[in-house]
Design an enzyme around this catalytic site. Structure first.
Site, short mmCIF file in Angstrom:
data_model
loop_
_atom_site.label_atom_id
_atom_site.label_comp_id
_atom_site.label_asym_id
_atom_site.label_seq_id
_atom_site.Cartn_x
_atom_site.Cartn_y
_atom_site.Cartn_z
N CYS A 78 -13.32 22.18 7.83
CA CYS A 78 -13.87 21.97 6.49
C CYS A 78 -15.08 22.89 6.36
O CYS A 78 -16.03 22.78 7.14
CB CYS A 78 -14.27 20.51 6.32
N CYS A 192 -12.73 27.20 1.21
CA CYS A 192 -12.47 25.78 1.39
C CYS A 192 -11.07 25.68 1.97
O CYS A 192 -10.14 26.34 1.45
CB CYS A 192 -12.55 25.04 0.05
#
Length: 268
Positions: A78, A192
């Site tokens: 992440c 992302c």
């Protein structure tokens, strides 16, 4: 440090399903590696949380996961959690930790126009870490950023078998293109891990002259390097997905996770 048991898993951690885009290339390199994939659905989306909240939440949750699953290595799959909480996690846990950072360096090497777009969550694109990457690896180039929380929601919906919100994809591309110099972008960094799940939709709206790049393959190579020489099971077994409980975001079906080698789903 003792050599890990062949059954010790690699732990992948994300706010949701974006980290599957890192798990995929890792399984290609390490096909029999035991896998635990953990998604913090109770905290989704991370891009809307404060830096202080994530700096406390991520190490605490990873500490619980490490205690429960005893991994040989943990991957923070992440970008938002990595850019904010990675130092705190490394200080708290006594095992190798691999983070995820925006692929600005390879994008700078790829661009011919000298204008790079960075698509991430709102939390990621505001981080000084991104400033540092841009200064170190894209000096003399223009780096335009846009935070798009709508793409996280759209990616999660896609893996749940729901229609993709093309308006969110259109808004994300426009958020880069509408900035001064944005019409010259020829490389977009998907900063992302959720966003590669929407690669086809993003590519269609960005156009054929724009390359989309993410760091998943490099992360997989790093994992393979850190575990080189370690023992693995002789055959691949179904991995485990663990989700923190959320009434608003139920886990996806097993069929959606099966292509990533996941066969068991748990709630933690």
């Amino acid at each position: 440090m003792h050599a890990p048991s062949p059954d010790a898993p690699i732990l992948f951690f994300d706010s949701g399903l974006g980290g599957l885009t890192v798990l995929g290339p890792t399984r290609a390199l390490l096909p029999t590696a035991p896998i635990v994939y953990a998604a913090d659905y109770a905290g989704l989306p991370y891009g809307k949380k404060s830096d202080e909240e994530l700096a406390a939440r991520v190490p605490a949750l990873l500490g619980r996961l490490v205690e429960r699953y005893q991994p040989r290595l943990a991957v923070i799959a992440c970008n938002t959690a990595s850019t904010i909480a990675l130092p705190h996690v490394r200080a708290a846990l006594d095992l190798p930790i691999v983070g995820t950072v925006p692929a600005i360096k390879p994008a700078a090497e790829m661009t011919t126009s000298g204008v790079i777009g960075v698509l991430g969550t709102e939390a990621t694109v505001r981080q000084p870490y991104v400033d540092d990457l841009s200064a170190r690896f894209a000096a003399g180039k223009t780096v335009l950023r846009h935070g798009s929380p709508g793409l996280v929601t759209a990616a999660e919906a896609k893996l749940h078998g729901l229609p993709v919100d093309l308006g969110a994809v259109r808004d994300a591309i426009a958020g880069l293109r509408d900035q001064p110099g944005g019409d010259a972008i020829d490389v977009i960094v998907l900063a992302c891990t959720h966003f590669p799940l929407l690669r086809d939709e993003l590519q269609a709206l960005a156009g054929p002259g724009v390359a989309l790049i993410d760091g998943a393959a490099g992360i997989a190579r790093r994992i393979a390097s850190l575990t080189q020489g370690q023992r693995w099971p002789a055959e691949a077994r179904p991995g485990t997905a663990a989700f923190t409980h959320s009434n608003a975001s139920p886990p996806p079906s097993r069929s959606a996770l099966a292509p990533y080698g996941i066969g068991h789903i748990e709630t933690i």
